[in-house]
Enzyme design. Structure first.
Site, PDB file in Angstrom:
ATOM      1  N   LYS A  13       0.835  -1.217   0.000  1.00  0.00           N
ATOM      2  CA  LYS A  13       0.000   0.000   0.000  1.00  0.00           C
ATOM      3  C   LYS A  13       0.864   1.258   0.000  1.00  0.00           C
ATOM      4  O   LYS A  13       0.652   2.180  -0.770  1.00  0.00           O
ATOM      5  CB  LYS A  13      -0.912   0.040   1.247  1.00  0.00           C
ATOM      6  CG  LYS A  13      -1.862  -1.121   1.381  1.00  0.00           C
ATOM      7  CD  LYS A  13      -2.726  -0.994   2.618  1.00  0.00           C
ATOM      8  CE  LYS A  13      -1.949  -1.037   3.923  1.00  0.00           C
ATOM      9  NZ  LYS A  13      -1.276  -2.325   4.197  1.00  0.00           N
ATOM     10  N   ARG A  88      -9.148   1.269   8.747  1.00  0.00           N
ATOM     11  CA  ARG A  88      -8.775  -0.119   9.001  1.00  0.00           C
ATOM     12  C   ARG A  88      -9.875  -0.882   9.719  1.00  0.00           C
ATOM     13  O   ARG A  88      -9.715  -2.081   9.968  1.00  0.00           O
ATOM     14  CB  ARG A  88      -7.521  -0.142   9.872  1.00  0.00           C
ATOM     15  CG  ARG A  88      -6.227  -0.493   9.115  1.00  0.00           C
ATOM     16  CD  ARG A  88      -5.120  -0.542  10.129  1.00  0.00           C
ATOM     17  NE  ARG A  88      -3.961  -1.245   9.715  1.00  0.00           N
ATOM     18  CZ  ARG A  88      -2.835  -0.654   9.282  1.00  0.00           C
ATOM     19  NH1 ARG A  88      -2.792   0.643   9.150  1.00  0.00           N
ATOM     20  NH2 ARG A  88      -1.796  -1.394   9.001  1.00  0.00           N
ATOM     21  N   ARG A 127      11.482  -6.153   4.563  1.00  0.00           N
ATOM     22  CA  ARG A 127      11.243  -4.699   4.522  1.00  0.00           C
ATOM     23  C   ARG A 127      12.246  -3.991   5.435  1.00  0.00           C
ATOM     24  O   ARG A 127      12.532  -4.443   6.545  1.00  0.00           O
ATOM     25  CB  ARG A 127       9.821  -4.387   4.992  1.00  0.00           C
ATOM     26  CG  ARG A 127       9.589  -2.895   5.152  1.00  0.00           C
ATOM     27  CD  ARG A 127       8.142  -2.492   5.057  1.00  0.00           C
ATOM     28  NE  ARG A 127       7.303  -3.006   6.120  1.00  0.00           N
ATOM     29  CZ  ARG A 127       6.002  -2.778   6.204  1.00  0.00           C
ATOM     30  NH1 ARG A 127       5.384  -2.077   5.279  1.00  0.00           N
ATOM     31  NH2 ARG A 127       5.301  -3.285   7.191  1.00  0.00           N
ATOM     32  N   ARG A 160      11.546  -2.934  11.152  1.00  0.00           N
ATOM     33  CA  ARG A 160      10.576  -2.427  12.133  1.00  0.00           C
ATOM     34  C   ARG A 160      10.266  -3.505  13.168  1.00  0.00           C
ATOM     35  O   ARG A 160      10.152  -4.676  12.819  1.00  0.00           O
ATOM     36  CB  ARG A 160       9.275  -2.057  11.406  1.00  0.00           C
ATOM     37  CG  ARG A 160       9.225  -0.622  10.949  1.00  0.00           C
ATOM     38  CD  ARG A 160       8.104  -0.358   9.967  1.00  0.00           C
ATOM     39  NE  ARG A 160       6.781  -0.814  10.386  1.00  0.00           N
ATOM     40  CZ  ARG A 160       5.685  -0.645   9.643  1.00  0.00           C
ATOM     41  NH1 ARG A 160       5.753  -0.037   8.469  1.00  0.00           N
ATOM     42  NH2 ARG A 160       4.522  -1.077  10.064  1.00  0.00           N
ATOM     43  N   ARG A 171      -0.662  -9.477  13.126  1.00  0.00           N
ATOM     44  CA  ARG A 171      -1.181  -8.386  12.286  1.00  0.00           C
ATOM     45  C   ARG A 171      -2.058  -8.946  11.164  1.00  0.00           C
ATOM     46  O   ARG A 171      -3.054  -8.339  10.787  1.00  0.00           O
ATOM     47  CB  ARG A 171      -0.018  -7.571  11.717  1.00  0.00           C
ATOM     48  CG  ARG A 171       0.725  -6.813  12.801  1.00  0.00           C
ATOM     49  CD  ARG A 171       1.978  -6.168  12.284  1.00  0.00           C
ATOM     50  NE  ARG A 171       1.689  -5.067  11.385  1.00  0.00           N
ATOM     51  CZ  ARG A 171       2.590  -4.495  10.588  1.00  0.00           C
ATOM     52  NH1 ARG A 171       3.827  -4.941  10.577  1.00  0.00           N
ATOM     53  NH2 ARG A 171       2.256  -3.500   9.823  1.00  0.00           N
TER      54      ARG A 171
HETATM   55  P1  ADP Z   1       2.291  -1.801   3.243  1.00  0.00           P
HETATM   56  O1  ADP Z   1       2.333  -0.305   3.157  1.00  0.00           O
HETATM   57  O2  ADP Z   1       1.080  -2.396   2.571  1.00  0.00           O
HETATM   58  O3  ADP Z   1       2.483  -2.330   4.640  1.00  0.00           O
HETATM   59  P2  ADP Z   1       4.872  -1.671   1.837  1.00  0.00           P
HETATM   60  O4  ADP Z   1       4.548  -0.759   0.683  1.00  0.00           O
HETATM   61  O5  ADP Z   1       5.709  -1.109   2.934  1.00  0.00           O
HETATM   62  O6  ADP Z   1       3.528  -2.368   2.406  1.00  0.00           O
HETATM   63  O7  ADP Z   1       5.585  -2.970   1.206  1.00  0.00           O
HETATM   64  C1  ADP Z   1       6.030  -4.034   2.057  1.00  0.00           C
HETATM   65  C2  ADP Z   1       7.410  -4.520   1.592  1.00  0.00           C
HETATM   66  O8  ADP Z   1       7.290  -5.179   0.328  1.00  0.00           O
HETATM   67  C3  ADP Z   1       8.422  -3.386   1.386  1.00  0.00           C
HETATM   68  O9  ADP Z   1       9.691  -3.857   1.766  1.00  0.00           O
HETATM   69  C4  ADP Z   1       8.344  -3.105  -0.126  1.00  0.00           C
HETATM   70  O10 ADP Z   1       9.577  -2.590  -0.629  1.00  0.00           O
HETATM   71  C5  ADP Z   1       8.033  -4.492  -0.697  1.00  0.00           C
HETATM   72  N1  ADP Z   1       7.134  -4.446  -1.868  1.00  0.00           N
HETATM   73  C6  ADP Z   1       6.104  -3.599  -2.110  1.00  0.00           C
HETATM   74  N2  ADP Z   1       5.492  -3.879  -3.287  1.00  0.00           N
HETATM   75  C7  ADP Z   1       6.141  -4.966  -3.789  1.00  0.00           C
HETATM   76  C8  ADP Z   1       5.994  -5.775  -4.983  1.00  0.00           C
HETATM   77  N3  ADP Z   1       5.032  -5.507  -5.874  1.00  0.00           N
HETATM   78  N4  ADP Z   1       6.860  -6.809  -5.152  1.00  0.00           N
HETATM   79  C9  ADP Z   1       7.830  -7.078  -4.240  1.00  0.00           C
HETATM   80  N5  ADP Z   1       8.023  -6.367  -3.114  1.00  0.00           N
HETATM   81  C10 ADP Z   1       7.195  -5.327  -2.889  1.00  0.00           C
HETATM   82  P1  AMP Z   2       1.185   0.492   9.014  1.00  0.00           P
HETATM   83  O1  AMP Z   2       2.420   1.313   8.905  1.00  0.00           O
HETATM   84  O2  AMP Z   2       0.050   1.034   8.187  1.00  0.00           O
HETATM   85  O3  AMP Z   2       1.419  -0.981   8.752  1.00  0.00           O
HETATM   86  O4  AMP Z   2       0.692   0.624  10.531  1.00  0.00           O
HETATM   87  C1  AMP Z   2       1.497   0.166  11.604  1.00  0.00           C
HETATM   88  C2  AMP Z   2       0.645   0.012  12.869  1.00  0.00           C
HETATM   89  O5  AMP Z   2       0.074   1.285  13.229  1.00  0.00           O
HETATM   90  C3  AMP Z   2      -0.565  -0.933  12.727  1.00  0.00           C
HETATM   91  O6  AMP Z   2      -0.218  -2.289  12.924  1.00  0.00           O
HETATM   92  C4  AMP Z   2      -1.470  -0.390  13.836  1.00  0.00           C
HETATM   93  O7  AMP Z   2      -1.023  -0.805  15.133  1.00  0.00           O
HETATM   94  C5  AMP Z   2      -1.229   1.124  13.756  1.00  0.00           C
HETATM   95  N1  AMP Z   2      -2.206   1.758  12.827  1.00  0.00           N
HETATM   96  C6  AMP Z   2      -1.914   2.385  11.650  1.00  0.00           C
HETATM   97  N2  AMP Z   2      -3.031   2.851  11.064  1.00  0.00           N
HETATM   98  C7  AMP Z   2      -4.061   2.491  11.891  1.00  0.00           C
HETATM   99  C8  AMP Z   2      -5.475   2.654  11.829  1.00  0.00           C
HETATM  100  N3  AMP Z   2      -6.078   3.269  10.800  1.00  0.00           N
HETATM  101  N4  AMP Z   2      -6.209   2.155  12.854  1.00  0.00           N
HETATM  102  C9  AMP Z   2      -5.630   1.538  13.896  1.00  0.00           C
HETATM  103  N5  AMP Z   2      -4.319   1.331  14.003  1.00  0.00           N
HETATM  104  C10 AMP Z   2      -3.528   1.800  13.012  1.00  0.00           C
END
Ligand code: ADP
Ligand code: AMP
Length: 214
Positions: A13, A88, A127, A160, A171
């Site tokens: 995302k 969420r 990541r 992280r 999660r």
């Molecule tokens: P989210 O915001 O949904 O938690 P991220 O955008 O941070 O996810 O992506 C999670 C991990 O996967 C990151 O390390 C990112 O660089 C990698 N990633 C994102 N999109 C892709 C893809 N299409 N193919 C492979 N790796 C990806």
């Molecule tokens: P993210 O970076 O989007 O994966 O969010 C990391 C963590 O932040 C999640 O696992 C939740 O604990 C908290 N968080 C982020 N956005 C929300 C939301 N909209 N509602 C509740 N918790 C959130």
């Protein structure tokens, strides 16, 4: 253009939201980034949020909703925005619908980045996040030019705490129970689109821009 990114943690995302924000010149609003900035700055909100985040749980709705609604009322959101990690839960989605309705507005697109659970653990363990600017990389799929160093600001890269496998499992459970129902919610609202999130980052982005238009 008002866009919501949906999908499991690690689906991509944030990666796609950043690219959308750059292409369409709209703000990228990530609630996860807002909480992490608050934790870094040692605020009260950060302290409260951390206790939930560390366990892979959602921060309670009442700590999230006002924060987002205030952000959406800022001037730079007038031409649209891309929401990443919010809503969420169904109550968060309802609060967002109501807040926009009171301004005579509604969301335009909800894009579900679809990645099966088996791929997620691999994504999350690879990541890396920059401690300085929050930029996100992947050791295999989106590597930095120099290992361990952020391309943008030269900051140090870390795994992280909530990306450790034991927390990721929690999660994912929370995602299926509390967030996946939003797919139905936005299908009923007539704005849901699904993209395959397992393909390369640029191919996912192509599918996204096909939906959003040039
Ligand atoms: P989210 O915001 O949904 O938690 P991220 O955008 O941070 O996810 O992506 C999670 C991990 O996967 C990151 O390390 C990112 O660089 C990698 N990633 C994102 N999109 C892709 C893809 N299409 N193919 C492979 N790796 C990806
Ligand atoms: P993210 O970076 O989007 O994966 O969010 C990391 C963590 O932040 C999640 O696992 C939740 O604990 C908290 N968080 C982020 N956005 C929300 C939301 N909209 N509602 C509740 N918790 C959130």
């Amino acid at each position: 253009m008002k866009i919501i990114m949906l999908g499991a943690p690690g689906a991509g995302k944030g990666t796609q939201a950043k690219k959308i924000a750059a292409k369409y010149e709209i703000p990228h609003i990530s609630t996860g980034d807002i909480f992490r900035a608050n934790i870094k700055n040692g605020t009260e909100l950060g302290k409260k949020a951390k206790t939930y985040m560390d366990q892979g749980l959602l921060v309670p709705d009442e700590l999230v909703v006002d924060l987002v609604v205030d952000r959406l009322n800022q001037d730079d959101c007038k031409k649209g925005f891309v929401l990443d990690g919010f809503p969420r839960t169904i109550p968060q989605a309802e609060a967002l619908t109501e807040a926009l309705q009171s301004l005579g507005q509604s969301m335009d697109f909800a894009i579900d980045v679809n990645v099966p659970d088996q791929n997620i653990i691999n994504r999350m363990s690879g990541r890396r996040a920059c401690v300085g600017c929050g930029a996100t990389y992947h050791i295999v799929y989106a590597p930095t030019k120099t290992e361990g160093i952020c391309d943008h600001c030269g900051g140090e890269l870390i795994l992280r705490d909530d990306d450790k496998p034991e927390t990721v499992e929690n999660r994912l459970k929370v995602y299926h129970e509390q967030t996946q129902p939003l797919i139905d919610y936005y299908t009923k609202a007539g704005i849901l689109h699904t993209v395959d999130g397992t393909v390369d980052i640029e191919d996912v982005f192509k599918a996204v821009t096909d939906i959003l238009g040039a």
